[in-house]
Design an enzyme around this catalytic site. Structure first.
Site, PDB file in Angstrom:
ATOM      1  N   ASN A   1     -26.681 -37.035 -19.348  1.00 20.01           N
ATOM      2  CA  ASN A   1     -25.438 -37.771 -19.582  1.00 20.01           C
ATOM      3  C   ASN A   1     -25.603 -38.873 -20.623  1.00 20.01           C
ATOM      4  O   ASN A   1     -24.614 -39.308 -21.231  1.00 20.01           O
ATOM      5  CB  ASN A   1     -24.939 -38.385 -18.276  1.00 20.01           C
ATOM      6  CG  ASN A   1     -24.499 -37.341 -17.269  1.00 20.01           C
ATOM      7  OD1 ASN A   1     -24.128 -36.237 -17.627  1.00 20.01           O
ATOM      8  ND2 ASN A   1     -24.571 -37.690 -15.984  1.00 20.01           N
TER       9      ASN A   1
ATOM     10  N   ASP B   1     -35.340 -38.400 -23.529  1.00 22.33           N
ATOM     11  CA  ASP B   1     -35.679 -39.060 -24.788  1.00 22.33           C
ATOM     12  C   ASP B   1     -36.672 -38.232 -25.597  1.00 22.33           C
ATOM     13  O   ASP B   1     -36.605 -38.181 -26.828  1.00 22.33           O
ATOM     14  CB  ASP B   1     -36.220 -40.460 -24.523  1.00 22.33           C
ATOM     15  CG  ASP B   1     -37.368 -40.473 -23.515  1.00 22.33           C
ATOM     16  OD1 ASP B   1     -37.585 -39.452 -22.823  1.00 22.33           O
ATOM     17  OD2 ASP B   1     -38.043 -41.507 -23.404  1.00 22.33           O
TER      18      ASP B   1
END
Length: 333
Positions: free
Chosen positions: A150, A257
């Site tokens: 998200n 990430d």
């Protein structure tokens, strides 16, 4: 995609003061040995000395936190070619971290170039925007599923090209944020951030920043504190080619990430990351029980697993190493 992608208190500035500060800290580290020799804890004098040392330490820590959280925090922005701009600050959190979020918003909303703060709410009772003391608009985007993916969801309501992805437990000065924004404006095709990592070896192993320092280079920037091009980054992350990577992120509840770094690297033949050294950075999760990745060993094992899978899917980052100390302004030392 074609084959080709934790923090402790930091308080050094890239100037002569930092070397003196390092010398001071080195001497300070010797104090416990000195105390064991000369201070007798069982005596009243010894207990008094230790008490005074403890009080001094608490006062020092509080002054540091006050420096980060307090003041107006609105250092002047850095122009690029005489022009100024703004960015959207985006953070992802949930109800157990609300206390931290309130301090986070209060501080960063006063940074000069912040246009809006978007809170990606992953689970729990949703707060009202009016609960936050903010100098800029706060928008809470409630998600149906608690997923790290998200963080990079396409959001047509974001009005700026630049987005600062920032974990809600990372506190740094507005000046650091403004410097990072200027560097991103110089290289908007890159992930520009404050936490570098170096991915190499066989098998690939996730390591902390000190490994990148030792090897004098990096090829990954953690997006817990990084500037991105919202249109490029989010659309590429949610592309069909990155679907297998997103599935692994949901399976491990980790590595979003890392995946974005591979996505960027796969889309460029030149450097896709840029490092900016923060003068101060405090990880406030160290003071709470709501940290997402408190078990460092398990956290690193999961990320090493991600590296192996992403390299298999999207190629290696090993040949994309950038060096420290390449900027003339000294912001990447």
């Amino acid at each position: 995609l074609r084959k080709r992608s934790d923090t402790l208190l930091t308080w050094e500035r890239p100037n002569p003061l930092s070397s003196k500060l390092r010398q001071f800290c080195t001497r300070l580290n010797r104090v416990p040995t000195f105390l064991r020799v000369w201070v007798k804890p069982n005596s009243w004098i010894g207990r008094l000395v230790l008490f005074l040392i403890f009080i001094s330490g608490v006062a020092f820590m509080c002054s540091g936190v006050t420096y980060i959280y307090g003041g107006n925090g609105a250092e002047e922005p850095y122009p690029l070619n005489g022009q100024y701009s703004q960015f959207t600050l985006l953070t992802m959190t949930y109800d157990a971290r609300l206390w931290n979020l309130k301090m986070f918003i209060r501080h960063y909303s006063k940074c000069s170039s912040v246009k809006e703060i978007v809170v990606v709410w992953n689970k729990g009772m949703v707060p009202e925007p009016s609960e936050f003391d903010s100098a800029v608009p706060v928008r809470i985007r409630v998600e149906e599923q608690n997923s790290l993916n998200n963080r990079f969801k396409v959001d047509p309501l974001i009005k700026t090209r630049a987005v600062l992805e920032l974990d809600d437990d990372i506190m740094m000065t507005c000046d650091d944020v403004e410097r990072g924004f200027k560097v991103w404006r110089e290289h908007p095709d890159r992930i520009v951030g404050f936490y570098p990592r170096l991915v190499d070896g066989n098998p690939l192993k996730y390591r902390a920043e000190n490994y990148a320092r030792k090897k004098k280079g990096y090829n990954m920037i953690l997006t817990g504190a990084a500037f991105l091009d919202t249109q490029f980054a989010f659309s590429r992350y949610w592309s069909e080619e990155a679907k297998a990577g997103r599935t692994l992120v949901d399976k491990l509840f980790n590595c979003e990430d890392v995946l974005l770094n591979y996505v960027y690297a796969n889309s460029s033949s030149s450097s896709s990351v840029e490092y900016v050294k923060p003068a101060w950075a405090i990880d406030t999760s160290k003071f709470s029980g709501a940290a997402i990745s408190r078990n460092t060993n398990v956290h690193y094992q999961k990320r090493s697993e991600c590296l192996a899978k992403f390299a298999e899917l999207y190629g290696s980052l090993a040949n994309r190493k950038s060096k420290f100390k390449q900027r003339k302004d000294g912001w990447d030392v």
